[in-house]
Design a protein around this motif. Sequence first.
Motif, PDB file in Angstrom:
ATOM      1  N   UNK A   1       0.833  -1.202   0.000  1.00  0.00           N
ATOM      2  CA  UNK A   1       0.000   0.000   0.000  1.00  0.00           C
ATOM      3  C   UNK A   1       0.870   1.255   0.000  1.00  0.00           C
ATOM      4  N   UNK A   2       1.967   1.213   0.734  1.00  0.00           N
ATOM      5  CA  UNK A   2       2.869   2.361   0.775  1.00  0.00           C
ATOM      6  C   UNK A   2       3.832   2.341  -0.403  1.00  0.00           C
ATOM      7  N   UNK A   3       4.306   1.158  -0.740  1.00  0.00           N
ATOM      8  CA  UNK A   3       5.390   1.061  -1.718  1.00  0.00           C
ATOM      9  C   UNK A   3       4.967   1.221  -3.158  1.00  0.00           C
ATOM     10  N   UNK A   4       3.782   0.745  -3.526  1.00  0.00           N
ATOM     11  CA  UNK A   4       3.360   0.822  -4.926  1.00  0.00           C
ATOM     12  C   UNK A   4       3.228   2.265  -5.402  1.00  0.00           C
ATOM     13  N   UNK A   5       2.547   3.170  -4.665  1.00  0.00           N
ATOM     14  CA  UNK A   5       2.509   4.563  -5.131  1.00  0.00           C
ATOM     15  C   UNK A   5       3.889   5.215  -5.213  1.00  0.00           C
ATOM     16  N   UNK A   6       4.748   4.914  -4.234  1.00  0.00           N
ATOM     17  CA  UNK A   6       6.098   5.480  -4.265  1.00  0.00           C
ATOM     18  C   UNK A   6       6.867   4.949  -5.472  1.00  0.00           C
ATOM     19  N   UNK A   7       6.677   3.660  -5.779  1.00  0.00           N
ATOM     20  CA  UNK A   7       7.341   3.071  -6.939  1.00  0.00           C
ATOM     21  C   UNK A   7       6.895   3.743  -8.227  1.00  0.00           C
ATOM     22  N   UNK A   8       5.590   3.886  -8.393  1.00  0.00           N
ATOM     23  CA  UNK A   8       5.073   4.506  -9.612  1.00  0.00           C
ATOM     24  C   UNK A   8       5.507   5.965  -9.715  1.00  0.00           C
ATOM     25  N   UNK A   9       5.533   6.675  -8.579  1.00  0.00           N
ATOM     26  CA  UNK A   9       5.984   8.065  -8.596  1.00  0.00           C
ATOM     27  C   UNK A   9       7.441   8.160  -9.011  1.00  0.00           C
ATOM     28  N   UNK A  10       8.269   7.279  -8.471  1.00  0.00           N
ATOM     29  CA  UNK A  10       9.691   7.300  -8.796  1.00  0.00           C
ATOM     30  C   UNK A  10       9.937   6.952 -10.252  1.00  0.00           C
ATOM     31  N   UNK A  11       9.295   5.888 -10.730  1.00  0.00           N
ATOM     32  CA  UNK A  11       9.505   5.461 -12.111  1.00  0.00           C
ATOM     33  C   UNK A  11       8.957   6.487 -13.104  1.00  0.00           C
ATOM     34  N   UNK A  12       7.804   7.075 -12.789  1.00  0.00           N
ATOM     35  CA  UNK A  12       7.231   8.083 -13.681  1.00  0.00           C
ATOM     36  C   UNK A  12       8.107   9.324 -13.743  1.00  0.00           C
ATOM     37  N   UNK A  13       8.606   9.773 -12.583  1.00  0.00           N
ATOM     38  CA  UNK A  13       9.496  10.942 -12.571  1.00  0.00           C
ATOM     39  C   UNK A  13      10.778  10.654 -13.348  1.00  0.00           C
TER      40      UNK A  13
END
Length: 253
Positions: A66-78
């Motif tokens: 729940x915490x890691x998936x949004x952070x992952x997508x934010x990092x990869x998208x940036x």
Amino acid sequence: MLRGAMLVAVAYAGLLVVGALGLWALEGTPQTPNGSHWDPASALLFVTTLLTTVAAGRAFCAAYAVVGVPVTMLTLTATARRLMGPLADRPRRYLQVHWGFTRHSAARTHFVLLVGVTMGVLVLLPAAVFHVLEDTWSYLDAVYFCVISLCTIGLGDLVPAETPGQPFRQLYQVGVAAYLLLGLTGVLLLAQTFQRLVELHGVTSVTSATSSPAGDAEEGAGLLEGTRDGEKPARGHRGSAMGDTGGHRGGGQ
């Protein structure tokens, strides 16, 4: 902007380390049923796969996802957006300036080349490496694993670095985790490039076909002239036309 991207990357790296250490502490003890199969490298590979494929897990894995998936997508998208300049915008401008391509043809040519490079670097070449390292995998199996993993499906029917006695197994697992992150970044870059191509050939062409800039400018000028004296355009034109007609009639009489 660069400092913000670096902070996000550092936070994501810390999230991976914390997740791997936490999972290793929970599953890497002799009291757990499969404790002998868990080591730090295995835990790192698992948490990376968990965050990039949104797999199901236990209570810890669910909360971590729940915490890691949004952070992952934010990092990869940036990261993908940062790569759009050197890998997308500059090649298109190069095709336009040095090869005489139009804007549309340069975008199409660049996208086709990017698809080819992505397939070669992120699918065909890694599949050859997996085919060599995994004795039970055919080359088609390796291609299937790369495509399924980069599409974030992750069925789990093929899992690398699971054969006992593989040389440098822990280093191999860390390499697979890095490949997943790099591959997903490339897929996001390809998706953003395709989105720009669709906007260039779809939305732009539709708006230009349905409205003429010159016609809109003339119509806007007419509206401004009609409303300048507080009159409606239609009444103003009609009144002037009737005035002209009356003048001609008066002159004729």
